[in-house]
Design an enzyme around this catalytic site. Structure first.
Site, PDB file in Angstrom:
ATOM      1  N   ASP A 196       0.832  -1.204   0.000  1.00 45.47           N
ATOM      2  CA  ASP A 196       0.000   0.000   0.000  1.00 45.47           C
ATOM      3  C   ASP A 196       0.868   1.256   0.000  1.00 45.47           C
ATOM      4  OD1 ASP A 196      -2.375   1.420   0.009  1.00 45.47           O
ATOM      5  OD2 ASP A 196      -2.552   1.435   2.192  1.00 45.47           O
ATOM      6  N   CYS A 239     -20.027  -9.639   6.455  1.00 45.94           N
ATOM      7  CA  CYS A 239     -19.686 -10.638   5.438  1.00 45.94           C
ATOM      8  C   CYS A 239     -19.651 -12.050   6.029  1.00 45.94           C
ATOM      9  CB  CYS A 239     -18.332 -10.313   4.818  1.00 45.94           C
ATOM     10  SG  CYS A 239     -17.834 -11.500   3.536  1.00 45.94           S
TER      11      CYS A 239
END
Length: 365
Positions: free
Chosen positions: A153, A267
């Site tokens: 990242d 989720c």
């Protein structure tokens, strides 16, 4: 332009395993370093380029100008680091454990408490993951000479695309990577290498007809399966956005003061998330239980001291107060909440003042 790190091997080393045998060894070394899984991806991704361009054309990147600046280089590893033949992708779990995740909902349901995304409760993952990737790259170099560079990242790298193509998981409808064995509570990192390693197989999508992440997004930022409008995303609004948070979205943010986990909390695949063994990822300074009033009272010096080594540090004290002011504006009216806001009403930074004034107005309605 980024260049490879050139590694010199100790005398007598090199010329070791190649091909599938080397990949097996890399997997074993990665496990020893705490990684959950590794994969090997190719460097050609024309389909990803089309998707990225459509996302940029729609303006979904908001103020993240760097997304447009780097353009298609994000999908072309060999342009970012010339000489790259393969990308070794890696997954490192950060899930703090069942108790933390059960408490996450409790925090979100308590408007007096501040909610910080689970990944940011501990130390900055960039340093932890980068050092671990370097160790893995160096260990590979002891077996077979190679030139490499690591990323996490930290550069224009299409991390989810590479991880998907290498078989670490599939892209969920919330645009994050999902794994049948580990859910989505993990960080991704990459080793760009000039080794011509055999590719690992991609996985099929296992989201099926589920729309839990779309339905749970507080601001409706997941505008369609696999498409996120960052301009509405709470993570973008509380971390990437430098200016004022749009007033229409402030009430929807609730008490989320740094990031948002709603699309992951709902989720079904996160039933299989692995608790992290990394001490650096465990909650620090009571961030998993702090109140909005408590955090809003931190001085510049306190913020700098307690957030040193945290991913939160990079947004700075003013934006931290901006986010907390929105949370306080959404909190139940009380003397402590109003007093905390009033104490910052004349803050030197106009960004903070405007959000404090908005928050105070919510308690005067």
């Amino acid at each position: 332009m980024a260049q490879f790190d050139h590694q010199k091997l100790p005398a007598g080393q090199g010329g070791g395993a190649t091909g599938a045998a080397l990949v097996d060894k890399i997997r074993a070394w990665a496990r020893e370093l705490g990684f959950g899984a590794i994969g090997i991806a190719d460097i050609h991704h024309p389909e990803a380029e089309q998707g990225l361009q459509a996302w940029l054309d729609a303006g979904y990147h908001g103020q993240m100008d760097y997304m447009a600046k780097h353009g298609m280089r994000r999908c072309r590893p060999a342009e970012l680091v010339p000489g790259t033949r393969r990308v070794i992708t890696a997954r490192l779990d950060y899930w703090p454990g069942q108790d933390q995740m059960m408490d996450a909902r409790g925090q979100l349901d308590d408007p007096q408490r501040a909610y910080v995304s689970r990944y940011a409760l501990g130390r900055d993952y960039h340093k932890v993951l980068r050092q671990r990737l370097k160790k893995l790259a160096e260990r590979i170099g002891q077996e077979v000479p190679h030139q490499w560079r690591v990323f996490t990242d930290s550069a224009p790298v299409a991390e989810v695309e590479l991880a998907t193509r290498s078989g670490l998981g599939w892209r969920g409808k919330h645009s994050l990577l999902l794994s049948r064995e580990a859910g989505s509570y993990f960080f991704l990192g990459e080793i760009f290498t000039d080794l011509d390693l055999p590719l690992t197989d991609a996985l099929s999508d296992h989201c099926g007809q589920c729309t839990a992440c779309l339905d749970s997004c507080p601001t409706g930022a997941i505008v369609a399966p696999y498409q996120v409008d960052a301009r509405r995303c709470i993570s973008y609004l509380t971390i990437e956005l430098h200016g004022a948070i749009p007033e229409a979205l402030r009430p929807l943010i609730g008490n989320r003061v740094y990031g948002c986990d709603d699309c992951q909390l709902c989720c079904p695949w996160n039933r299989f998330a692995h608790p992290s063994a990394e001490e650096d990822f465990m909650p620090r300074h009571g961030l998993d239980a702090a109140t909005l009033v408590e955090l809003f009272g931190w001085s510049v010096e306190t913020f700098a001291e307690r957030m040193a080594g945290s991913p939160i540090y990079r947004i700075g004290h003013a934006r931290w107060l901006r986010n907390l002011a929105v949370g306080l504006g959404n909190a139940a009216t009380s003397e402590s909440v109003v007093a905390a806001l009033a104490a910052r009403a004349d803050h030197d930074d106009p960004l903070v003042r405007e959000h404090v004034q908005w928050a105070l107005a919510q308690h005067q309605a």
